[in-house]
Enzyme design. Structure first.
Site, PDB file in Angstrom:
ATOM      1  N   TYR A 438      95.284  -5.457 -15.293  1.00 43.01           N
ATOM      2  CA  TYR A 438      94.698  -4.700 -14.181  1.00 43.01           C
ATOM      3  C   TYR A 438      93.157  -4.942 -14.558  1.00 43.01           C
ATOM      4  CZ  TYR A 438      94.191  -0.446 -17.161  1.00 43.01           C
ATOM      5  OH  TYR A 438      94.399   0.401 -18.054  1.00 43.01           O
ATOM      6  N   GLU A 439      92.027  -4.691 -13.379  1.00 43.01           N
ATOM      7  CA  GLU A 439      90.813  -5.285 -13.436  1.00 43.01           C
ATOM      8  C   GLU A 439      90.782  -6.745 -13.553  1.00 43.01           C
ATOM      9  OE1 GLU A 439      88.339  -3.830 -12.371  1.00 43.01           O
ATOM     10  OE2 GLU A 439      89.016  -1.692 -12.179  1.00 43.01           O
ATOM     11  N   GLY A 440      91.701  -7.619 -12.935  1.00 43.23           N
ATOM     12  CA  GLY A 440      91.806  -9.115 -12.946  1.00 43.23           C
ATOM     13  C   GLY A 440      92.484  -9.329 -14.068  1.00 43.23           C
TER      14      GLY A 440
END
Lengths: 596, 249, 309
Positions: A438-440
């Site tokens: 998550y968050e890239g």
């Protein structure tokens, strides 16, 4: 079962000695921050993390958050802990002082958040998301919006969420379809958002959702997305929470880890549309999100550090207690604890040395962020912003990937017992797994690194950092401490490898970006390993000076020995990774789809 | 009513202590230190009494190294109003601390002194009683409850086998036991505020107190490790061992 | 060398700690006076005279000594202190309360909770919750000492015949007024605070069978615990569980019954001071941490043990 103890000595060493707290406190905005204060804050936070949050971590994992009739109930004890957490003021640590926050620098928040994450990452996600909303308000909120929302978010009486992802829009946010229709002084939001962390719960009195959506005439793609504030309870005229807004949680995900944190599917506007307020300019929502993302990515990288630390403490405790086998070469006599077995020691050191390197890197980025925001000199602010921009994908990508490895090694130390949930080693591995996603994802971080952070600026900032590494290398050569001097050659090889790979990226990016993309993740890993080695080498140097000056001998000697292990066992991966970067792209691109 | 709380900085009770190689004492350099848990309870009690409107000012006092200021800051973050460190690098023993306290009481005139029942480092359990003796005040040790009312206080003491209730005249010294209260977690805003509260540092000489130790520690050792266990023949032998060897029943 | 021991008693009988303290005094010298301060305490004074080693009993009988208030006890002891080189009391709630007051009034240090006597001025005492033993020397003119009673066994010599004499009573301080006593109810203690814990494992066979552990626990004033296996088998509820995932305990005595000793369980109780294991499997890993173990059927051994206590 191990209990968490905040690694206060290492945290303080990194903050005070390695990244230099004095540079931070010298900035006018931080004039009230002193080493004593930082020590007191870390000490009390460590106590709270160990005594309140850590004991709930396993309960949270076992019970998970539960959804019934649109209501999400957190695991037993979480609501009370959240109340304690907010009442103790921890939510307001870095919040703006005009809204009741304590305004402490990012570096202090970093260490404190590491503790929350080590103790109970699933819990910590709730205040972390809240701070994201505070950040957005700080950046783009109107005075009126700040007045309505900021104070309650800073105290934590209200919590926050980020609503980006939709079923068809994951890593590619240009595909966002949620609609925002203007109506008087507000908008009506309709659409479905997924993966909304702490999207629904009753620990806070209201939930402030930040939602990406499109206005009716918005252009296609990333340039047509705006950002909206959608409160769970619509606000009365006096700003107090009123009736329920048209937003609800329709399901929660069954996940591999972070079970206590409800990951919600949120339905906006099943009726007449959820009331939302635009924050920032129309169609500029993603821009705001990207500024915030820097913080968020650093925060997720820190989750990696925190979980790795916790997994290490857990494995160490087991290795000190578990009796199995005799020492090598002993046919009789007492059986020994497994920490006596060389391979177990190697595993423990692999964990410990990487945790310390990761912490040093993440905190370095955090201190640079403080300077980028608050330094009185504009040139210094710019220099630090460039440094932070370069480091963030590395911290996010490398620390999270390594946390999975470290937690996995922790399980390995437990042997078969580790694969059984009872010992608790598995939870850290399961929880760590999401951080690289998550968050890239790591791939997105690597693309950011080779593109915006290296390629577009032709490696200018990277060259500055590599030059600093070479300066450190020079100091290692002929160092009075034999353990440190011995690290010189291996460190120089690693820096050379990073320099060569960076040159290749700079040269290749303009003409063949596909080739660079094909090896971007090993390149990111190379950066992490060498930057970690650089900071460990610097730490060893500082420790030797402190040791000579009568500093804590146990800590200083351990730091030097840990750095040596890192340089001898982890850093040798650097030349191999550089070889992969400079020579490995073709084979990735050569395969046709059909050949897979 | 003004309350004086005495606190001590000790090795964090969660840390396993080690004896110095030369046997001269316990290793305290670079070890995590903390406020003595019973002193923390004493501070908490004073703060609760202030919150209840019974107490108007809380003065917290400690004796020892410059680092003891941290302990005072912790107490002030909990809610004490100001602190005094009587600074000395001497190994201060209970009698010396009691004399220091007496000198400070003479200047400050508190109505109540609250202390921990004992420090978890030297386990002496003396100082509160000694302060009361030197002042000629009543005392109540090991308390689980204290309720001041006018010129006296009702107290409940934890005694062997149960509880004892007493009425003591004020001013008095009470020492806190575990069940008196559960100390709060310090809040972040209060940590920040504590930094600005007044903290006075004075030397024992300025109070005219001689803090020279009366007891000399000749050596310290770790107790013998548990030997490997023994298999017993029957219940009778077990009872015998538990009574006479282990002495646990 | 003249030694004064302050007797702990209920006006009728001596509390056991008193004889242990007299035994400690006997290691210092032969001239041992015992002070019995009480109200209508002749019976207790007579009992003190019979304790081996006692040479004289001093009696202070007054209404305000009916309970040993610290202010009155200290004043009384100080009034006769100059005749003695050593003043001892048991390190119980009784002695701990007033002895430091005595020391401060005499301007001497107190040596708390001694567990050994090296010489007339040198003593051993546990510090750091018993994790360290310190040897300390006092140069004060009078040694004021409290005695860890478990460290000194009462003398088994023939009963003595010490005579008694009255000492002058010191007036009631009036500072403190005794209101009342409330005795602890007999409910079993909390697991984490218990001095003794009796724990059962899968070997108990059923929840019903835990009754035999409860009977033993009540005899010992102990808490009842269980292994995860016993909890998982539904014999007892979760809050009984001792172990890595349950409560971590370190009582003075831990009796593991029908517990094999999985590592998770050991992690929760291995710091107990004395560990007893009862298991019919001679290979049970629990024996590796036990101080004493019995290879026996628990349904025979436990009732036997309960009966023997």
């Amino acid at each position: 079962m191990s209990t968490y103890a905040a690694p206060l000595k290492d945290m303080q060493f990194v903050i005070e000695e390695l990244v230099g707290l004095a540079d931070i406190t010298a900035m006018p905005v931080c004039s009230e921050v002193t080493a004593d204060l930082v020590e007191a804050v870390l000490g009390e936070a460590g106590k709270f993390a160990a005594e309140v949050l850590d004991p709930l971590n396993r309960i949270g994992d076992r019970q998970g958050a539960q959804l019934a009739n649109g209501k999400v109930t957190p695991p037993a004890g979480f609501a009370a802990a959240y109340k304690q957490f907010t009442e103790a003021g921890w939510n307001s640590l870095s919040g703006p002082t005009d809204f009741g926050g304590q305004g402490l620098p990012h570096i202090v928040a970093m260490a404190v958040q590491e503790m929350w994450n080590s103790a109970n990452m699933a819990f910590c996600l709730c205040p972390m998301l809240t701070s994201g909303v505070i950040e957005a308000l700080k950046l783009r909120g109107s005075p009126e919006q700040k007045k309505l929302f900021m104070g309650k978010l800073v105290t934590g009486e209200w919590s926050g969420t980020m609503n980006l992802t939709e079923p068809q829009a994951g890593s590619d946010l240009s595909a966002v379809r949620t609609q925002a229709r203007p109506e008087g002084d507000h908008f009506r939001i309709k659409g479905t958002k997924i993966f909304i962390t702490w999207g629904e719960h009753d620990m806070s009195q209201n939930i402030v959702h930040l939602v990406l959506a499109r206005t009716p005439d918005a252009p296609e793609g990333v340039k047509g997305i705006s950002l909206f504030i959608v409160p769970k309870f619509a606000l009365n005229a006096d700003g107090s929470p009123g009736g329920r807004n048209d937003v609800k949680c329709v399901s929660i995900e069954h996940k591999m880890g972070i079970h206590a944190s409800p990951t919600c599917v949120m339905a906006y506007g099943e009726g007449e549309g959820a009331i939302g307020y635009m924050i920032g300019a129309e169609n500029r929502g993603l821009e705001t999100m990207f500024i915030m993302m820097n913080h968020a990515r650093l925060g997720v990288g820190l989750e990696g550090v925190a979980l790795a630390e916790r997994a290490y403490q857990h494995a160490l405790d087991y290795a000190r207690t578990r009796v199995q086998g005799r020492a090598i070469g002993q046919k009789s006599g007492d059986r020994v604890t497994i920490i006596n077995h060389p391979d177990v020691r190697r595993m423990l050191l692999t964990m410990k040395s990487q945790v310390e390197a990761m912490r040093a890197l993440a905190y370095t980025a955090s201190a640079a962020l403080d300077k980028a925001h608050h330094h009185p000199d504009e040139a210094e602010r710019k220099r630090n912003q460039a440094y932070v921009d370069l480091l963030i994908p590395i911290v996010k990508g490398w620390c999270t990937e390594q946390s999975i490895d470290v937690a996995s090694t922790g399980m390995q130390i437990h042997g078969g017992m580790g694969f059984i949930e009872e010992t608790g080693a598995a939870q850290y591995l399961r929880d760590a797994r999401i951080t690289a996603i998550y968050e890239g994802t790591t791939g997105i971080q690597a693309a950011d690194l080779v593109g915006r952070k290296i390629g577009y600026e032709k490696g200018a900032t990277a060259a500055v950092v590599i030059a600093q590494m070479r300066a450190t290398a020079k100091a290692l050569a002929g160092h009075a401490h034999a353990d440190i001097a011995a690290q010189h050659a291996a460190f120089v090889r690693a820096v050379d490898a990073l320099a060569a790979a960076t040159q290749w990226v700079v040269d290749t990016f303009p003409k063949d970006p596909n080739a660079v993309a094909a090896v971007s993740v090993p390149y990111l890993k190379l950066w992490g390993i060498v930057a970690g080695g650089w900071l460990m080498a610097r730490a060893a140097g500082i420790a030797s000076v402190k040791l000579a000056a009568g500093g804590d001998p146990e800590f200083c000697k351990t730091k030097i020995a840990t750095a040596r292990f890192y340089i001898e066992h982890i850093l040798p991966q650097a030349p191999a990774l550089a070889e992969e970067v400079t020579g490995g792209a073709a084979s990735v691109l050569a395969m046709s789809d059909a050949q897979f | 009513m003004k309350v004086l709380v005495g606190v001590k900085r000790v090795v964090d009770p969660n840390v396993k202590v080690r004896v110095k190689a030369d046997g001269s004492g316990v290793e305290t350099a670079n070890i995590k230190m903390a406020i003595n848990p019973f002193c923390e309870i004493a501070v908490e009690q004073a703060v609760r009494m202030k919150e209840a409107g019974i107490v108007t000012e809380i003065l917290v006092v400690t004796v020892g190294l410059p680092q003891c200021q941290e302990t005072l800051r912790t107490a002030m973050a909990m809610g004490a109003d100001r602190g005094i460190l009587v600074e000395t690098d001497v190994d201060v023993q209970p009698l010396a601390v009691a004399k220091v306290m007496k000198a400070i009481i003479a200047k400050e005139n508190p109505q109540l002194v609250i202390m921990g029942k004992q420090a978890v480092d030297n386990d002496c359990n003396q100082t509160g009683q000694m302060v009361a003796a030197l002042m000629g005040w009543p005392q109540a040790t090991h308390i689980s409850k204290v309720e001041p009312a006018g010129d006296h206080a009702e107290v409940t003491r934890e005694v062997d086998g149960g509880l004892e209730t007493l009425t003591i005249k004020l001013p008095a010294v009470v020492t806190a036991d575990l069940r008196l209260n559960e100390p709060r977690y310090v809040t972040l805003p209060n940590i920040m505020k504590a930094k600005k509260k007044p903290l006075e540092v004075i030397k024992p000489d300025a109070l005219g107190v001689d803090v020279t130790p009366r007891l000399t520690t000749l050596k310290v050792v770790e107790p013998a490790k548990r030997g490997s266990g023994v298999k017993l023949a029957d219940v009778a032998e077990l009872v015998n061992k538990l009574k006479n060897e282990a002495k646990v029943i | 060398m003249a030694i004064l021991v302050i007797a702990e008693h209920d006006n009728k009988q001596l509390k056991t700690g008193t004889t242990n303290t007299i035994a400690a005094a006997a290691k210092l010298g032969a001239d041992i006076s015992v002070l019995v301060a009480g109200h209508q305490c002749a019976e207790a004074a007579a009992a003190a005279g019979k304790v081996p080693g006692v040479t004289k009993v001093l009696v202070a009988d007054a209404a305000h000594y009916v309970v040993p208030l610290a202010e009155n006890m200290a004043a009384l002891v100080v009034s006769i202190a100059d005749k003695f080189t050593h003043i001892l009391a048991p390190a119980t709630g009784f002695g701990k309360n007033f002895m430091p007051r005595v020391a401060a009034l005499l301007d001497v240090a107190q040596i708390s909770d001694i567990s050994g006597i090296e010489s007339a001025d040198t003593f051993v005492r546990p510090i750091y919750a018993g994790n360290v033993l310190a040897t300390v020397q006092s140069k004060d003119k009078i040694k004021v000492i409290t005695v860890r009673i478990t460290a000194f066994d009462p003398s088994t010599a023939a009963a003595g015949t010490a005579g008694s004499e009255n000492v002058a009573v010191v007036a009631d301080s009036g500072l403190t007024q005794f209101k009342g006593h409330e005795l602890t109810k007999s409910a079993r203690p909390e697991l984490s605070a218990a001095r003794v814990i009796v724990s059962g494992g899968r070997g108990m066979g059923s929840g019903e069978n835990f009754k035999i552990l409860e009977a033993l626990a009540d005899k010992l004033g102990a808490a009842v615990g269980a292994s995860r296996a016993a909890v998982d088998s539904g014999f007892v509820t979760n809050d009984y569980q001792v172990g890595q995932t349950g409560k971590i305990v370190a009582p003075e005595l831990y009796i593991a019954v029908g517990i094999s000793g999985a590592i998770q369980h050991l992690a929760g109780m291995k710091d107990s001071k004395v560990i007893v294991a009862i298991n019919k499997d001679a290979e049970a890993p629990i024996f590796s941490v036990a101080n004493y173990w019995l290879v026996e059927d628990l349904f025979k051994a436990v009732p036997e043990l309960t009966a023997a206590l």
